[in-house]
Every structure is written in C-alpha cells, then in structure tokens.
Enzyme design. Structure first.
Site, PDB file in Angstrom:
ATOM      1  N   ASP A  51       0.832  -1.218   0.000  1.00 15.79           N
ATOM      2  CA  ASP A  51       0.000   0.000   0.000  1.00 15.79           C
ATOM      3  C   ASP A  51       0.859   1.258   0.000  1.00 15.79           C
ATOM      4  OD1 ASP A  51       0.431   0.658   3.035  1.00 15.79           O
ATOM      5  OD2 ASP A  51      -0.201  -1.429   2.980  1.00 15.79           O
TER       6      ASP A  51
ATOM      7  N   ASP B   5       5.975  -5.650   6.879  1.00 11.69           N
ATOM      8  CA  ASP B   5       4.594  -5.169   6.993  1.00 11.69           C
ATOM      9  C   ASP B   5       3.691  -6.129   6.227  1.00 11.69           C
ATOM     10  OD1 ASP B   5       2.230  -3.802   7.079  1.00 11.69           O
ATOM     11  OD2 ASP B   5       2.857  -2.205   5.726  1.00 11.69           O
TER      12      ASP B   5
ATOM     13  N   TYR C 145      -8.038  -2.665  13.598  1.00 10.05           N
ATOM     14  CA  TYR C 145      -7.495  -4.023  13.644  1.00 10.05           C
ATOM     15  C   TYR C 145      -8.240  -4.781  14.741  1.00 10.05           C
ATOM     16  CZ  TYR C 145      -3.691  -2.634  10.513  1.00 10.05           C
ATOM     17  OH  TYR C 145      -2.969  -2.188   9.438  1.00 10.05           O
TER      18      TYR C 145
ATOM     19  N   GLY D 178       8.626 -12.148  -0.344  1.00  8.28           N
ATOM     20  CA  GLY D 178       9.604 -11.591   0.595  1.00  8.28           C
ATOM     21  C   GLY D 178      10.554 -12.635   1.130  1.00  8.28           C
TER      22      GLY D 178
HETATM   23  N1  SAM Z   1      -0.653  -3.757   8.327  1.00  3.61           N
HETATM   24  C1  SAM Z   1      -1.474  -4.529   7.544  1.00  3.61           C
HETATM   25  C2  SAM Z   1      -2.279  -5.491   8.346  1.00  3.61           C
HETATM   26  O1  SAM Z   1      -1.728  -6.221   9.152  1.00  3.61           O
HETATM   27  O2  SAM Z   1      -3.489  -5.496   8.198  1.00  3.61           O
HETATM   28  C3  SAM Z   1      -0.693  -5.171   6.448  1.00  3.61           C
HETATM   29  C4  SAM Z   1      -0.750  -4.257   5.289  1.00  3.61           C
HETATM   30  S1  SAM Z   1       0.115  -4.652   3.834  1.00  3.61           S
HETATM   31  C5  SAM Z   1      -1.214  -4.353   2.693  1.00  3.61           C
HETATM   32  C6  SAM Z   1       0.344  -6.399   3.798  1.00  3.61           C
HETATM   33  C7  SAM Z   1       1.026  -6.841   2.525  1.00  3.61           C
HETATM   34  O3  SAM Z   1       1.774  -8.025   2.740  1.00  3.61           O
HETATM   35  C8  SAM Z   1       0.069  -7.167   1.369  1.00  3.61           C
HETATM   36  O4  SAM Z   1       0.200  -6.205   0.371  1.00  3.61           O
HETATM   37  C9  SAM Z   1       0.492  -8.548   0.916  1.00  3.61           C
HETATM   38  O5  SAM Z   1       0.445  -8.717  -0.489  1.00  3.61           O
HETATM   39  C10 SAM Z   1       1.902  -8.614   1.463  1.00  3.61           C
HETATM   40  N2  SAM Z   1       2.438  -9.976   1.579  1.00  3.61           N
HETATM   41  C11 SAM Z   1       1.833 -11.074   2.069  1.00  3.61           C
HETATM   42  N3  SAM Z   1       2.653 -12.139   1.967  1.00  3.61           N
HETATM   43  C12 SAM Z   1       3.814 -11.706   1.414  1.00  3.61           C
HETATM   44  C13 SAM Z   1       5.037 -12.342   1.051  1.00  3.61           C
HETATM   45  N4  SAM Z   1       5.230 -13.654   1.235  1.00  3.61           N
HETATM   46  N5  SAM Z   1       6.011 -11.570   0.506  1.00  3.61           N
HETATM   47  C14 SAM Z   1       5.833 -10.252   0.301  1.00  3.61           C
HETATM   48  N6  SAM Z   1       4.673  -9.610   0.611  1.00  3.61           N
HETATM   49  C15 SAM Z   1       3.686 -10.318   1.175  1.00  3.61           C
END
Ligand code: SAM
Length: 300
Positions: free
Chosen positions: A98, A173, A243, A155
């Site tokens: 985001d 994040d 949350y 990631g």
């Molecule tokens: N703070 C937020 C929450 O806990 O509700 C998280 C917000 S952020 C949008 C979370 C991001 O983590 C998403 O865009 C998702 O695509 C990403 N994500 C999930 N798994 C991932 C991975 N294995 N590698 C990289 N990004 C990842």
C-alpha cells in the site's frame, strides 16, 4: 461473487479463524474493487460517509487499512525502528504494498541530515500496489520517489537471495500468518533477515495482537532471541481501532548489543518533521514498550 466479508445487507463483516467468534463491521457505501488476485482476495470499498473511516482495503476479508487510522501503524513501524538506528541509510520493506510504511520512512530522507538513501519494497502482490495507487494516493505517494524501488515478489525468497550485511533497517509489513505471509512468521525467514542486516541493524514486523495472538508472539520472541541470535527483542503495542481488538503490535529486534530499542537514539523532535506526525512521538515510543500487566512478561 462478492469477496469475503462483503454481505448482501450492505455491510462488511470481518470474520476469521484467527479471531474466532468475533467480527468487526463497517457499513459499505460503495465497492470500488473486488477481485481475486494470484495470492489473495483484494477488496476496496468506501465506507459510510456519515462515519469517519473513508476508503477501506481488505485482503481475504481482513482489514488492511482505512483512510482514518492508517497513520497509526505506519508511523509506528517506520519510526520505532528508524529512530533507534544511528544512521539508517538503506531500508528494506517486505510487504507493505500500500506504500504507507514507505511514506513514513521517506520523512527520514527529508530531515535535515537526509539520512535515508534508499528504500526497497518487496510485495508479493502487484495488485495491492496498483489499487493503492488508484484508491489511496495519499498513502501510495512515496512509491513514486526516485530513491524507492518497488519489486513484486515473495519476501521470503527475496531475503533468501539477498547478500549479507546490506540493510540498516528491515520493516516487515505483512498480512496475517494464514495465507501468503505464513513463511514470514518463521525462523528460517528471520535467519536470513538477521544475515542481511548490517551490524547495528534493526528489524520490526507486523507483530499481531496481545489480545489474540500471545502464543504466536511468545513463540516468535523465543526463536528470535535463542535460535536467531538477535541481542534484544521487544514487543511494542499500537492502538489501532480497525485491527481486531483495536490493538496490534510490532516485534522490534536489534542485531547489536549497543542498541536500545525502547528509547529513540535520534528523537523525532530533533528531526524537523515531528509536527507532521499524528501518533508517533518520543513519548509514544517509550510508552509502546510498557505493556499491560497480563502481557508485561513479554518485555522482561
Ligand atoms: N498492516 C497490515 C495489516 O496487518 O493489516 C498489512 C498491510 S500490507 C497491505 C500487507 C502486505 O503483505 C500485502 O500487500 C500482501 O500482499 C503482502 N504480503 C503477504 N505475503 C507476502 C510475502 N510472502 N512476501 C511479500 N509480501 C507479502
């Protein structure tokens, strides 16, 4: 077929096996985007204009952010880590597509020392980045900064392939552990995170809630200290209304013994942008590590 939580009565209800038997609701004014991506179901909706929450993003039916309170978590993740580092030049953000954390990290580029030199973001889902740019331009704005590189990828694979000793601060994040982020809560991932941090490096994460996920937090704190070898591991509490249980946290870990995570080394009040922040201050920094009595043992 509407995405998870989008109900036919005009409400969004956030149900999950990660917080069984409870649900937060928001009235939906208009659905702006509602599609499965390669990894998760992404929904963006406008909430009731009579309420304060504005536009909302959910992934697999879990609220990721709302216009009204997004600053809380983003300011805290960026500043709890960066203010404790003596010179955070190179920053890696895992997840965070985001752009909210990146926006906050970039404040440390424009401060009088201009300390942050580069920010690399790695999110598994390009659709999150695209939809954030479209529906949350005030959050995604930092992604266009020339010192920011945004990569779409996993990631865990990214840190596995990254060279040793390159980042000063890593901010994780992510979504919750059920789904594409599951590996990002495991020891193997953090072994690589510690390896790619320079001496003096700091990592912090989306550390879940002490009301709902204490067994997970305890398990992570234990392996981060004993197996991975971070010298200090502390949990900071963050009050976020949208949350689950109104509370989230971050596990903050230091690579070197001389890093005190609970007191800012470069207080934000001396950096020239403190007045632009709405939640984080040096007082909030210190207070975040003071946990309620039932959870205080985590930081002892
Ligand atoms: N703070 C937020 C929450 O806990 O509700 C998280 C917000 S952020 C949008 C979370 C991001 O983590 C998403 O865009 C998702 O695509 C990403 N994500 C999930 N798994 C991932 C991975 N294995 N590698 C990289 N990004 C990842």
């Amino acid at each position: 077929m509407p995405g998870p939580g989008i109900l036919s009565d005009g409400w969004f209800r956030e149900e999950s096996s990660m917080w069984p038997g409870q649900a937060q609701g928001l009235k939906v004014e208009k659905v702006l985007y509602d599609q499965p991506t390669e990894f998760q179901h992404l929904t963006v909706f406008e909430s009731d204009p009579k309420g304060p929450w504005g536009t909302v993003m959910t992934l697999d039916g879990a609220i990721q952010l709302t216009d009204y309170d997004e600053f809380v978590y983003h300011e805290m993740l960026a500043n709890l880590s960066l203010t404790c580092h003596h010179k955070p030049e190179r920053v890696l953000v895992i997840g965070g597509g985001d752009g909210g954390v990146v926006r906050e990290v970039l404040r440390h580029k424009s401060e009088k020392e201009g300390v942050v030199q580069s920010v690399e973001l790695v999110d598994i889902d390009g659709a999150v980045i695209d939809q954030s740019k479209q529906h949350f331009p005030q959050i995604a704005c930092g992604l266009a900064n020339p010192c920011v590189t945004a990569t779409v990828g996993d990631g865990a694979a990214f840190v596995h392939n990254a060279p040793d000793n390159v980042y000063d601060v890593v901010i994780i994040d992510t979504t919750d552990p059920e789904g594409p982020a599951s590996e990002l809560f495991g020891a193997e991932f953090y072994k690589n995170v510690r390896r790619i941090l320079r001496p003096g490096g700091i990592v912090c994460n989306q550390g879940e809630s002490i009301w709902l996920h204490r067994p997970l937090i305890e398990k992570m704190m234990s392996f981060l200290k004993k197996d991975i070898g971070f010298t200090t591991v502390k949990y900071a509490m963050i009050y976020t209304p949208t949350y689950p249980c109104g509370s989230i946290g971050t596990l903050v870990c230091a690579k070197s013994v001389d890093t005190d995570l609970t007191v800012p080394r470069r207080p934000v009040e001396s950096l020239g942008f403190a007045d632009e922040l709405k939640y984080y201050s040096s007082d909030m920094h210190r207070a975040a590590f003071v946990l309620p009595r039932f959870a205080a043992y985590l930081n002892e």
